[in-house]
Scaffold this motif. Structure first.
Motif, mmCIF file in Angstrom:
data_model
loop_
_atom_site.group_PDB
_atom_site.id
_atom_site.type_symbol
_atom_site.label_atom_id
_atom_site.label_comp_id
_atom_site.label_asym_id
_atom_site.label_seq_id
_atom_site.Cartn_x
_atom_site.Cartn_y
_atom_site.Cartn_z
ATOM 1 N N ASP A 56 54.512 40.380 -63.696
ATOM 2 C CA ASP A 56 55.948 40.194 -63.513
ATOM 3 C C ASP A 56 56.259 39.752 -62.087
ATOM 4 O OD1 ASP A 56 58.658 40.184 -63.899
ATOM 5 O OD2 ASP A 56 58.827 42.322 -64.331
ATOM 6 N N HIS A 57 57.268 38.954 -61.941
ATOM 7 C CA HIS A 57 57.636 38.404 -60.629
ATOM 8 C C HIS A 57 57.936 39.485 -59.593
ATOM 9 C CE1 HIS A 57 58.944 35.069 -63.440
ATOM 10 N NE2 HIS A 57 57.855 34.640 -62.856
ATOM 11 N N VAL A 58 58.527 40.580 -60.020
ATOM 12 C CA VAL A 58 58.868 41.632 -59.046
ATOM 13 C C VAL A 58 57.619 42.301 -58.467
ATOM 14 C CG1 VAL A 58 61.165 42.075 -60.006
ATOM 15 C CG2 VAL A 58 59.203 43.381 -60.834
ATOM 16 N N LEU A 59 56.469 42.131 -59.116
ATOM 17 C CA LEU A 59 55.235 42.706 -58.584
ATOM 18 C C LEU A 59 54.672 41.900 -57.418
ATOM 19 C CD1 LEU A 59 53.332 43.672 -61.854
ATOM 20 C CD2 LEU A 59 54.496 45.197 -60.253
ATOM 21 N N TRP A 60 54.876 40.596 -57.429
ATOM 22 C CA TRP A 60 54.258 39.763 -56.396
ATOM 23 C C TRP A 60 55.240 39.057 -55.473
ATOM 24 C CZ3 TRP A 60 55.624 34.685 -56.745
ATOM 25 C CH2 TRP A 60 55.962 34.186 -58.005
ATOM 26 N N ASN A 61 56.497 39.025 -55.815
ATOM 27 C CA ASN A 61 57.461 38.340 -54.964
ATOM 28 C C ASN A 61 57.894 39.284 -53.846
ATOM 29 O OD1 ASN A 61 60.349 37.526 -54.142
ATOM 30 N ND2 ASN A 61 59.523 35.724 -55.166
ATOM 31 N N VAL A 62 57.780 38.827 -52.596
ATOM 32 C CA VAL A 62 58.072 39.688 -51.451
ATOM 33 C C VAL A 62 59.291 39.212 -50.657
ATOM 34 C CG1 VAL A 62 55.715 40.548 -51.203
ATOM 35 C CG2 VAL A 62 56.396 38.463 -49.995
ATOM 36 N N TYR A 63 60.020 38.256 -51.157
ATOM 37 C CA TYR A 63 61.174 37.710 -50.434
ATOM 38 C C TYR A 63 62.143 38.820 -50.018
ATOM 39 C CZ TYR A 63 65.382 35.021 -49.390
ATOM 40 O OH TYR A 63 66.491 34.507 -48.772
ATOM 41 N N ASP A 64 62.575 39.626 -50.973
ATOM 42 C CA ASP A 64 63.537 40.700 -50.670
ATOM 43 C C ASP A 64 62.943 41.741 -49.725
ATOM 44 O OD1 ASP A 64 65.581 39.590 -52.174
ATOM 45 O OD2 ASP A 64 64.978 40.643 -53.998
ATOM 46 N N ARG A 65 61.641 42.004 -49.834
ATOM 47 C CA ARG A 65 60.988 42.971 -48.948
ATOM 48 C C ARG A 65 60.996 42.475 -47.505
ATOM 49 N NH1 ARG A 65 58.859 47.061 -51.390
ATOM 50 N NH2 ARG A 65 57.442 47.604 -49.710
ATOM 51 N N VAL A 66 60.765 41.174 -47.322
ATOM 52 C CA VAL A 66 60.781 40.622 -45.968
ATOM 53 C C VAL A 66 62.192 40.667 -45.407
ATOM 54 C CG1 VAL A 66 60.416 38.528 -44.600
ATOM 55 C CG2 VAL A 66 58.759 39.163 -46.345
ATOM 56 N N ILE A 67 63.189 40.314 -46.215
ATOM 57 C CA ILE A 67 64.580 40.306 -45.773
ATOM 58 C C ILE A 67 65.016 41.706 -45.324
ATOM 59 C CG2 ILE A 67 66.979 40.021 -46.573
ATOM 60 C CD1 ILE A 67 65.621 37.361 -46.037
ATOM 61 N N LEU A 70 60.809 45.586 -45.114
ATOM 62 C CA LEU A 70 59.870 46.507 -45.749
ATOM 63 C C LEU A 70 58.474 45.894 -45.699
ATOM 64 C CD1 LEU A 70 61.969 47.541 -48.867
ATOM 65 C CD2 LEU A 70 61.415 48.953 -46.889
ATOM 66 N N PRO A 71 57.423 46.715 -45.770
ATOM 67 C CA PRO A 71 56.066 46.155 -45.759
ATOM 68 C C PRO A 71 55.838 45.224 -46.951
ATOM 69 C CG PRO A 71 56.011 48.542 -45.534
ATOM 70 C CD PRO A 71 57.431 48.169 -45.840
ATOM 71 N N ARG A 72 55.058 44.178 -46.718
ATOM 72 C CA ARG A 72 54.756 43.220 -47.781
ATOM 73 C C ARG A 72 53.594 43.672 -48.650
ATOM 74 N NH1 ARG A 72 52.792 38.758 -44.916
ATOM 75 N NH2 ARG A 72 52.718 40.096 -43.108
ATOM 76 N N SER A 73 52.841 44.661 -48.195
ATOM 77 C CA SER A 73 51.664 45.112 -48.932
ATOM 78 C C SER A 73 51.595 46.632 -48.927
ATOM 79 C CB SER A 73 50.392 44.546 -48.294
ATOM 80 O OG SER A 73 50.170 45.175 -47.049
ATOM 81 N N ASN A 74 50.602 47.149 -49.619
ATOM 82 C CA ASN A 74 50.376 48.589 -49.624
ATOM 83 C C ASN A 74 49.165 48.941 -48.757
ATOM 84 O OD1 ASN A 74 48.300 47.658 -51.207
ATOM 85 N ND2 ASN A 74 48.554 49.185 -52.820
ATOM 86 N N ASP A 133 54.249 39.196 -38.715
ATOM 87 C CA ASP A 133 55.417 39.685 -39.457
ATOM 88 C C ASP A 133 56.705 39.060 -38.923
ATOM 89 O OD1 ASP A 133 53.841 41.240 -41.079
ATOM 90 O OD2 ASP A 133 54.267 43.118 -40.029
ATOM 91 N N GLU A 134 56.806 38.933 -37.609
ATOM 92 C CA GLU A 134 58.000 38.325 -37.011
ATOM 93 C C GLU A 134 58.126 36.856 -37.403
ATOM 94 O OE1 GLU A 134 57.433 39.091 -32.860
ATOM 95 O OE2 GLU A 134 58.055 41.205 -33.036
ATOM 96 N N ARG A 135 57.000 36.113 -37.379
ATOM 97 C CA ARG A 135 57.044 34.698 -37.772
ATOM 98 C C ARG A 135 57.461 34.538 -39.221
ATOM 99 N NH1 ARG A 135 52.049 34.406 -35.168
ATOM 100 N NH2 ARG A 135 50.983 34.140 -37.165
#
Length: 161
Positions: A56-67, A70-74, A133-135
């Protein structure tokens, strides 16, 4: 640039995948078919829309997490797990030994929480990861759907598998 799709708003993933797929030559058909089936969802034969992808897209899409910063990974969870496993030091500990290690871990976390409340910063990220992360955050916050090709190239230049 396929990896860059993870940094798009969910609403743009389908259309931008279709645009990107049109730029590949025929030698990449197997890769695109796999990617579409696994991550995007194959187009339905009749009607609009796509089939559900394997992931599912919510498992791999990190756009909202970056905005939302939040961390992009575990990775932090994996790091804790590896450290705890090494502290336990045996593959199959007895209940008594495991309970003692968990108690010690709890004590360690209570000290860490007290330090955080007192204003200490625990284990800062390495400078190279902070800069990365900043870039990425700067790129994602500056997302312009009219410049999608350049955006995906820029993301791909910063993200490695």
């Amino acid at each position: 640039m396929l990896i860059g799709l993870a940094y798009l708003p969910l609403s743009d993933v389908f259309t931008d995948f279709d645009l990107m797929a049109g730029e590949f030559d025929n030698s990449a058909d197997d890769l695109l078919d796999y990617f579409e089936k696994t991550w995007i969802g194959e187009p339905r034969r009749r009607g609009a829309g796509r089939k559900k992808p394997q992931f599912d897209h919510v498992l791999w899409n990190v756009y909202d997490r970056v905005i939302t910063d939040l961390p992009r990974s575990n990775n932090s969870v994996e790091g804790w797990h590896n450290a705890f496993a090494s502290r336990v030091a045996v593959a199959h500990p007895t209940i008594k030994k495991l309970a003692e290690k968990i108690r010690r871990e709890q004590s360690k976390f209570e000290i860490d929480i007290a330090h955080l409340v007192q204003g200490y910063q625990l284990k800062p990220k390495k400078a190279c990861y902070t800069k990365l992360d900043e870039r990425i955050a700067r790129l994602v916050r500056g997302y312009d759907p009219l410049q999608i090709h350049q955006y995906l190239k820029n993301i791909a230049a910063n993200v490695s598998l």
